[in-house]
Write a protein that holds these residues in place. Sequence first.
Motif, short mmCIF file in Angstrom:
data_model
loop_
_atom_site.label_atom_id
_atom_site.label_comp_id
_atom_site.label_asym_id
_atom_site.label_seq_id
_atom_site.Cartn_x
_atom_site.Cartn_y
_atom_site.Cartn_z
N SER A 1 42.00 35.00 51.82
CA SER A 1 43.18 34.17 52.10
C SER A 1 44.45 34.87 51.61
O SER A 1 45.48 34.89 52.29
N VAL A 2 44.37 35.48 50.43
CA VAL A 2 45.52 36.19 49.89
C VAL A 2 45.74 37.51 50.63
O VAL A 2 46.89 37.88 50.94
N ALA A 3 44.67 38.22 50.93
CA ALA A 3 44.79 39.49 51.65
C ALA A 3 45.45 39.29 53.01
O ALA A 3 46.34 40.06 53.41
N ASN A 4 45.04 38.24 53.74
CA ASN A 4 45.64 37.98 55.05
C ASN A 4 47.12 37.64 54.93
O ASN A 4 47.95 38.07 55.73
N GLU A 5 47.45 36.89 53.90
CA GLU A 5 48.84 36.50 53.66
C GLU A 5 49.71 37.71 53.31
O GLU A 5 50.87 37.81 53.72
N GLU A 6 49.11 38.67 52.58
CA GLU A 6 49.88 39.82 52.08
C GLU A 6 49.78 41.05 52.99
O GLU A 6 50.38 42.08 52.71
N GLY A 7 48.98 40.96 54.06
CA GLY A 7 48.79 42.13 54.92
C GLY A 7 47.94 43.21 54.29
O GLY A 7 48.05 44.40 54.62
N VAL A 8 47.07 42.81 53.36
CA VAL A 8 46.17 43.74 52.67
C VAL A 8 44.85 43.80 53.43
O VAL A 8 44.38 42.79 53.96
N GLU A 9 44.23 44.98 53.48
CA GLU A 9 42.95 45.13 54.18
C GLU A 9 41.86 45.57 53.20
O GLU A 9 42.09 46.47 52.39
N ILE A 10 40.71 44.90 53.29
CA ILE A 10 39.60 45.14 52.37
C ILE A 10 38.48 45.88 53.10
O ILE A 10 38.08 45.49 54.20
N THR A 11 37.97 46.93 52.50
CA THR A 11 36.79 47.61 53.04
C THR A 11 35.53 46.93 52.53
O THR A 11 34.62 46.60 53.30
N GLU A 12 35.46 46.71 51.23
CA GLU A 12 34.27 46.11 50.62
C GLU A 12 34.63 45.67 49.22
O GLU A 12 35.57 46.19 48.61
N PHE A 13 33.87 44.70 48.68
CA PHE A 13 34.11 44.29 47.29
C PHE A 13 32.89 43.60 46.71
O PHE A 13 32.00 43.15 47.44
N THR A 14 32.86 43.52 45.38
CA THR A 14 31.85 42.75 44.67
C THR A 14 32.46 42.30 43.34
O THR A 14 33.45 42.86 42.89
N GLU B 1 35.39 40.45 36.73
CA GLU B 1 35.84 41.80 37.12
C GLU B 1 35.52 42.03 38.59
O GLU B 1 34.37 41.94 39.00
N TRP B 2 36.54 42.30 39.37
CA TRP B 2 36.41 42.51 40.80
C TRP B 2 36.52 44.01 41.10
O TRP B 2 37.47 44.67 40.68
N PHE B 3 35.56 44.52 41.85
CA PHE B 3 35.56 45.92 42.27
C PHE B 3 35.88 45.93 43.77
O PHE B 3 35.06 45.48 44.58
N VAL B 4 37.06 46.41 44.12
CA VAL B 4 37.54 46.30 45.50
C VAL B 4 37.90 47.68 46.05
O VAL B 4 38.64 48.44 45.42
N GLU B 5 37.35 47.97 47.23
CA GLU B 5 37.77 49.17 47.97
C GLU B 5 38.72 48.70 49.07
O GLU B 5 38.33 47.96 49.97
N PHE B 6 39.98 49.08 48.95
CA PHE B 6 41.00 48.69 49.92
C PHE B 6 41.12 49.73 51.03
O PHE B 6 41.09 50.93 50.75
N SER B 7 41.29 49.27 52.26
CA SER B 7 41.71 50.21 53.32
C SER B 7 43.22 50.17 53.46
O SER B 7 43.83 51.11 53.96
N LYS B 8 43.83 49.07 53.00
CA LYS B 8 45.29 48.97 52.89
C LYS B 8 45.57 48.19 51.61
O LYS B 8 45.38 46.98 51.56
N ALA B 9 45.98 48.89 50.57
CA ALA B 9 46.09 48.30 49.24
C ALA B 9 47.36 47.47 49.09
O ALA B 9 48.35 47.70 49.80
#
Length: 499
Positions: free
Chosen positions: A384-397, A413-421
């Motif tokens: 929800s936040v990523a869509n609002e901010e224009g951020v793109e996620i590759t994968e996370f856990t 602790e969130w481990f996030v690989e961004f395609s658009k940080a």
Amino acid sequence: MGIKSSLSKVFASFVLKKIESWKFNAVDAQERTLQKLIAEAKNTVFGADHHFHDIKNYQDFKERVPIRDYEDLRPYIERVVEGEPDILWKNKPQYFAKTSGTTSGVKYIPISKESMPEHIKAARNALLTYIHETGNAKFVDGKMIFLQGSPVLTEKHGIKIGRLSGIVAHLVPAYLQKNRMPSYETNCIEDWEQKVEAIVGETLHEDMRLISGIPPWVQMYFDKLSEKSGGKTIKDIFKNFELFVYGGVNFEPYRAKIEASIGKKIAAIETYPASEGFIAYQDSQTEKGLLLLADAGMFYEFVPADEYYNDKPTRLSLGEVEIDKNYALILNTNAGLWGYSIGDTVKFISLNPYKIMVTGRIKHFISAFGEHVIGEEVEHALLSVANEEGVEITEFTVAPQVNPAESELPYHEWFVEFSKAPQDLAAFSLKVDLALQQKNIYYFDLIEGNILQPLKIRTLAKDAFVNYMKAQGKLGGQNKVPRLSNDRKIAEGLKDYIK
């Protein structure tokens, strides 16, 4: 329009009439299914042990058949694996779908001559339902690719053994075989990276119209295609590509990147297949949810997720479920799984017809402090936040950090690989934390009470999850990264990939 696409429209209309016959009478279909399952298995070892001859209704069934996971059923399954007939189901199974469990090691899921056709029928009907609703059948005239496991099968005591997708590869209808890719030889390659390279080589110049697979591995295929073609988007490589079929994970975390790779939005069909049975599929492009297959040789039970670990949890049949409640899914199948906890949680979003969303895994949660955060909640908070901010996620856990640095409060602790940080990671993290607090009142209370501090996001390097899965020997196929866990095993493995 080709002959295949024309005929598929006629066939789709015929099949839809059959689906309509149970779609709005699902409770009756389930009652008939239970009676048929009990009647056909009453002379098995399991049926005798659980007094199937005395079962008249669902209440009788619940009193005699407890909920079990694979480990609980293992004594019966081991006898089946050793070739004994009439143990869980009549005769011997045709196949074993071999899977790797996180707690049970290798699992052998029986597939009978009665259950196998249901897998094929459901996959077919998902496509026919799409054709009937949209009138679009052009993809049938082009090439289709199914990114799947190796079709190589072994045999033990007359029972063939392999991955489910590999078994299904042998049973694709003849009229689709000429359209289907990759080649059998390429499909047999075990190393996933080599396999993807070979698939790219075979398909790069073909008229691909349908692509099917688990989203992260489809993304890997798209990345390789783009690289090979000098940076082209998928729509420019496959000009007639129009349908994406996926399952196994929630598509939303991958949607932005996959659509960017394709270069346009594309029609998609979500499916819910499992080795234990094909449970549901998306039957509409305009309505949310997956149609629960109530007439597919499986009797479903539902346990409220918050009662799952109780000594005597509530067990509900389809007619007793409610909208928007999280349930652990229990299967009884025409391959001999009884009171079987598949490990997934689902939520009903419609009761007429019965439509579900898969919300996570019953064992994938964080409750190190009593918060019981589940997969659906972390996905919603982040996306929800990523869509609002224009951020793109590759994968996370996500994992709990219960032993932080001295004088620091514990945190998620969130481990996030961004395609658009995000431009401001700290501000982004705080927004995600607030979104999670809104979804989970227990988490909110822990933050408000200064038991936990707000979550922390660790940004991972490009291809971190691919490299991590490769290091674990779980790259490709049906393997998926758990969204969250209540321990630090995955978190510790990802530390080396933090930027």
